[in-house]
Scaffold this motif. Sequence first.
Motif, PDB file in Angstrom:
ATOM      1  N   ASP A  83      13.196  -4.568  -4.759  1.00 12.44           N
ATOM      2  CA  ASP A  83      12.439  -3.566  -5.510  1.00 12.44           C
ATOM      3  C   ASP A  83      10.978  -3.537  -5.068  1.00 12.44           C
ATOM      4  O   ASP A  83      10.073  -3.477  -5.868  1.00 12.44           O
ATOM      5  CB  ASP A  83      12.555  -3.793  -7.022  1.00 12.44           C
ATOM      6  CG  ASP A  83      12.033  -5.150  -7.426  1.00 12.44           C
ATOM      7  OD1 ASP A  83      11.849  -5.991  -6.524  1.00 12.44           O
ATOM      8  OD2 ASP A  83      11.797  -5.384  -8.618  1.00 12.44           O
ATOM      9  N   PHE A  84      10.777  -3.598  -3.771  1.00 11.73           N
ATOM     10  CA  PHE A  84       9.414  -3.664  -3.231  1.00 11.73           C
ATOM     11  C   PHE A  84       8.877  -2.262  -2.979  1.00 11.73           C
ATOM     12  O   PHE A  84       9.525  -1.461  -2.317  1.00 11.73           O
ATOM     13  CB  PHE A  84       9.438  -4.448  -1.928  1.00 11.73           C
ATOM     14  CG  PHE A  84       8.101  -4.988  -1.531  1.00 11.73           C
ATOM     15  CD1 PHE A  84       7.754  -6.279  -1.842  1.00 11.73           C
ATOM     16  CD2 PHE A  84       7.180  -4.196  -0.856  1.00 11.73           C
ATOM     17  CE1 PHE A  84       6.524  -6.782  -1.483  1.00 11.73           C
ATOM     18  CE2 PHE A  84       5.945  -4.695  -0.499  1.00 11.73           C
ATOM     19  CZ  PHE A  84       5.617  -5.994  -0.810  1.00 11.73           C
ATOM     20  N   PRO A  85       7.680  -1.939  -3.523  1.00 10.15           N
ATOM     21  CA  PRO A  85       7.134  -0.617  -3.247  1.00 10.15           C
ATOM     22  C   PRO A  85       6.443  -0.580  -1.886  1.00 10.15           C
ATOM     23  O   PRO A  85       5.309  -1.003  -1.766  1.00 10.15           O
ATOM     24  CB  PRO A  85       6.116  -0.420  -4.377  1.00 10.15           C
ATOM     25  CG  PRO A  85       5.686  -1.802  -4.725  1.00 10.15           C
ATOM     26  CD  PRO A  85       6.811  -2.728  -4.387  1.00 10.15           C
ATOM     27  N   ALA A  86       7.165  -0.125  -0.877  1.00  9.96           N
ATOM     28  CA  ALA A  86       6.557   0.042   0.442  1.00  9.96           C
ATOM     29  C   ALA A  86       7.330   1.144   1.135  1.00  9.96           C
ATOM     30  O   ALA A  86       8.530   1.288   0.896  1.00  9.96           O
ATOM     31  CB  ALA A  86       6.664  -1.246   1.243  1.00  9.96           C
ATOM     32  N   SER A  87       6.665   1.929   1.966  1.00 17.44           N
ATOM     33  CA  SER A  87       7.404   2.962   2.693  1.00 17.44           C
ATOM     34  C   SER A  87       8.099   2.301   3.871  1.00 17.44           C
ATOM     35  O   SER A  87       7.690   1.241   4.345  1.00 17.44           O
ATOM     36  CB  SER A  87       6.449   4.055   3.174  1.00 17.44           C
ATOM     37  OG  SER A  87       5.568   3.529   4.129  1.00 17.44           O
ATOM     38  N   VAL A  91       6.940  -0.945   6.460  1.00 18.93           N
ATOM     39  CA  VAL A  91       7.745  -2.124   6.767  1.00 18.93           C
ATOM     40  C   VAL A  91       7.919  -2.256   8.274  1.00 18.93           C
ATOM     41  O   VAL A  91       7.720  -3.334   8.851  1.00 18.93           O
ATOM     42  CB  VAL A  91       9.117  -2.039   6.065  1.00 18.93           C
ATOM     43  CG1 VAL A  91      10.008  -3.173   6.510  1.00 18.93           C
ATOM     44  CG2 VAL A  91       8.936  -2.068   4.561  1.00 18.93           C
ATOM     45  N   CYS A 130      10.571   5.389   0.025  1.00 24.66           N
ATOM     46  CA  CYS A 130      10.243   4.074  -0.505  1.00 24.66           C
ATOM     47  C   CYS A 130      11.396   3.112  -0.213  1.00 24.66           C
ATOM     48  O   CYS A 130      12.561   3.440  -0.438  1.00 24.66           O
ATOM     49  CB  CYS A 130      10.015   4.180  -2.010  1.00 24.66           C
ATOM     50  SG  CYS A 130       9.587   2.634  -2.774  1.00 24.66           S
ATOM     51  N   TYR A 131      11.041   1.937   0.271  1.00 28.76           N
ATOM     52  CA  TYR A 131      12.046   0.957   0.694  1.00 28.76           C
ATOM     53  C   TYR A 131      13.044   0.643  -0.416  1.00 28.76           C
ATOM     54  O   TYR A 131      14.242   0.549  -0.193  1.00 28.76           O
ATOM     55  CB  TYR A 131      11.340  -0.314   1.151  1.00 28.76           C
ATOM     56  CG  TYR A 131      12.263  -1.382   1.654  1.00 28.76           C
ATOM     57  CD1 TYR A 131      12.779  -1.336   2.939  1.00 28.76           C
ATOM     58  CD2 TYR A 131      12.625  -2.447   0.840  1.00 28.76           C
ATOM     59  CE1 TYR A 131      13.628  -2.316   3.397  1.00 28.76           C
ATOM     60  CE2 TYR A 131      13.473  -3.432   1.290  1.00 28.76           C
ATOM     61  CZ  TYR A 131      13.971  -3.354   2.565  1.00 28.76           C
ATOM     62  OH  TYR A 131      14.827  -4.335   3.011  1.00 28.76           O
ATOM     63  N   ARG A 132      12.536   0.515  -1.656  1.00 26.92           N
ATOM     64  CA  ARG A 132      13.432   0.090  -2.740  1.00 26.92           C
ATOM     65  C   ARG A 132      14.429   1.169  -3.130  1.00 26.92           C
ATOM     66  O   ARG A 132      15.411   0.887  -3.790  1.00 26.92           O
ATOM     67  CB  ARG A 132      12.635  -0.356  -3.956  1.00 26.92           C
ATOM     68  CG  ARG A 132      11.883   0.771  -4.633  1.00 26.92           C
ATOM     69  CD  ARG A 132      11.110   0.310  -5.845  1.00 26.92           C
ATOM     70  NE  ARG A 132      10.136   1.347  -6.181  1.00 26.92           N
ATOM     71  CZ  ARG A 132       9.081   1.166  -6.938  1.00 26.92           C
ATOM     72  NH1 ARG A 132       8.840  -0.014  -7.431  1.00 26.92           N
ATOM     73  NH2 ARG A 132       8.253   2.140  -7.190  1.00 26.92           N
ATOM     74  N   GLU A 133      14.158   2.427  -2.705  1.00 26.50           N
ATOM     75  CA  GLU A 133      15.079   3.513  -3.064  1.00 26.50           C
ATOM     76  C   GLU A 133      16.145   3.748  -2.004  1.00 26.50           C
ATOM     77  O   GLU A 133      16.998   4.620  -2.154  1.00 26.50           O
ATOM     78  CB  GLU A 133      14.285   4.806  -3.301  1.00 26.50           C
ATOM     79  CG  GLU A 133      13.487   4.758  -4.601  1.00 26.50           C
ATOM     80  CD  GLU A 133      12.479   5.878  -4.720  1.00 26.50           C
ATOM     81  OE1 GLU A 133      12.382   6.710  -3.797  1.00 26.50           O
ATOM     82  OE2 GLU A 133      11.771   5.903  -5.745  1.00 26.50           O
TER      83      GLU A 133
END
Lengths: 236, 287
Positions: A83-87, A91, A130-133
């Motif tokens: 659940d990390f907010p990063a695009s 990353v 977003c990575y987490r999505e």
Amino acid sequence: MALITCRGASFGYEGNTAVAGLNFEVQSGNYLCVVGENGSGKSTLIKGLLRLKAPIEGSVLMGDGLKPTEIGYLPQQTAAQKDFPASAYEVVLSGRLSARGVLPFYTCKDKAAANESIERLGITLLRRRCYRELSGGQQQRVLLARALCATQKVLLLDEPVAGLDPVVTQELYRLIAEINHNTGITIIMVSHDIHSAVKYASHILHLKNRQAFFGTTTGYLNSPVSKAFMGGERND
Amino acid sequence: MINTLIEMWQQPFIIRAVVVGVLVSLCAALLGVSLVLKRYAMIGDGLSHVGFGSLAVAMAFNLAPLEVSIPVVVLAAFLLLRISESSKIKGDAAIALISASALALGVMLISITTGLNTDVCNFMFGSLLTLSKDDLALSVVLSAVVLTVFVLAYNKIFAVTFDESFAKATGVKTSMYNMLIAFLTAITIVLGMRMMGAMLISALIIFPALTSMRLCKTFRTVTLCSALVSVGCFFIGANASFIGIQVRQGHGFITRSLPTGATIVVVNLIAFLIFWLINAIKGRVRK
């Protein structure tokens, strides 16, 4: 000289040997699968290859001008990452850190390399997402793109298909084989999935806290080690 | 009300308080993103209690509070980091152990020496208006250091926060960066403790990061947004606390000022709820 050579290497924790007697060579362009049961020393070997752990005995040699920080590593995912907010782009770009050294900011060249690696893995549309999505398979592709950013020579993948559904798993295997085939980047993959391992890899290293087998995949399929291991799995 | 504000803003001690408040809010918000994502949020809480303990010691021996607290809290930060990295003792339990012990020692020392006076209350629940000129200078210099180091190490901090094993494998000295984060956090906590109070300072670290994570999708926007949210909430909270509220007493109304730290935390809570609500509505609309 081989890209990576293990000569009589042993690795362990605080006096306990996890895996011993490793003698193998990885040539440029090989696709090596490291197989074995849980606790057979696979993760310890990975730490050794990344130079995060010095061998207790023997040595690990890097050839062809390979530096330890030039290994593109795909670690297993941690719970915090999910659940990390990063695009996806952020990353992937972080894969360029090894090339960056002490300089604090990324250059245009780094950004270009990140974009190239994103295109190569067919995740251009996910770039700003977003990575987490992302789905599990998409996340693995992003992490693979990051690993590609960090290397020109060798990818080290730690159970890249863990937790993925069968269709996505096969896609990812195909993608990895494609990278190996098209760019000549050496692949070292730790895997539980012996059947896919023998399907895609050129070489197999079987660990049982020691080196049970090392050689080509054809050689492995004819060896007694594989018959016990693969046969055993089919009976499950 | 406007007149009160204008009058307030002409006071030098208010200006001092606001300068320090903005800087500390910024530092706390930036570090908070990494701490929350690394599951280290409790370290902030533990450190503030250690900070309170060391302030009590400083007061008992009549020493300068900031100069004593900073090295003690920095040491505690390294210790807590070591503990949460080692698998032998569970991190959260160890943090609770250290923070409760520090708080207990502090309270004991205070009872023996000065007793629970206003100064002690200010350390526990914060007061913006007790900052001296020396405190201001030290706070400005240290926050400038924290902000500069954060900007320069931003990319490394991202890598270490997102994936320590990968960062380590590509040659980033992860333990050094973890120590750097702990070090910067320790300094921020000591600086912020005067304003927010030992009991409330950890909110300044945790809230802005959590708030901006409701809506922002990238690490950069989360970082920028929590900086904005933090400074914004500080301004609103500080002004609200200066103005105070009207309470009925007898036949008339009198103005009671609000406690600064607590007001800022409540404003942060409201911001969090608003962001959460917007996110929930956005989710509904998308469906």
